[in-house]
Design a protein around this motif. Sequence first.
Motif, mmCIF file in Angstrom:
data_model
loop_
_atom_site.group_PDB
_atom_site.id
_atom_site.type_symbol
_atom_site.label_atom_id
_atom_site.label_comp_id
_atom_site.label_asym_id
_atom_site.label_seq_id
_atom_site.Cartn_x
_atom_site.Cartn_y
_atom_site.Cartn_z
ATOM 1 N N GLN A 8 0.855 -1.180 0.000
ATOM 2 C CA GLN A 8 0.000 0.000 0.000
ATOM 3 C C GLN A 8 0.889 1.227 0.000
ATOM 4 N N ARG A 52 -1.208 -4.624 -4.902
ATOM 5 C CA ARG A 52 -1.712 -3.521 -4.098
ATOM 6 C C ARG A 52 -3.012 -3.960 -3.428
ATOM 7 N N GLU A 54 -5.750 -3.246 0.318
ATOM 8 C CA GLU A 54 -6.070 -2.515 1.538
ATOM 9 C C GLU A 54 -5.395 -3.239 2.700
ATOM 10 N N ARG A 60 -2.256 -1.208 9.038
ATOM 11 C CA ARG A 60 -2.757 0.169 9.078
ATOM 12 C C ARG A 60 -2.168 0.882 10.297
#
Length: 188
Positions: A8, A52, A54, A60
């Motif tokens: 990402q 690519r 999420e 994150r």
Amino acid sequence: MGRQSRYQLFETAAGIAAIGWNRNGITGLRLPAPSEYEAERAILRRLPGAVRAEPPAEVRAVIDAAIRYFAGERVDFADVPIDMGEQNPFFAQVYDRVRQLGWGDTTTYGAIAQMLGAGPEYARDVGQAMAKNPIPLIVPCHRVTAAGGKIGGFSAPGGSMSKARMLELEGVATGTVEPPPAQQGFDF
């Protein structure tokens, strides 16, 4: 599929960065580059075939921590799970030792060699490990400097100028580092 990396791109105060991961941990990190194209190209050189995607919550959280780091917040990456793949055994020892350096702590290539029980002639090998570090910031190679107070090299975008700026974010005085004419440092 367990070692298949995903990646990402993300924006920081210093530019566009990229992170790669698999189910075992972070597999690559490219420090901020001036453009999305450069960041993506760099992460795909490190992780060919990555797709690519999420990021899951734990990745994150690392992205958010990196964003905060480049905004000047004190962040600790010591507990971030990583997967560096196959490494030269000496390089693996170097990476493990360098991961123990905390915010604002610096040492030299020679001192790392000495800590690992190797002679001063291994300082160059430590430097080579730092240059090949696939996960800078999380394995904080910017905290390893040359002897005599010199900043040393840095293979991330912006070279030694970027290394100096990262150290300055951490409160480490680096003196004046002059970038080569064609080299751009982080813009922060």
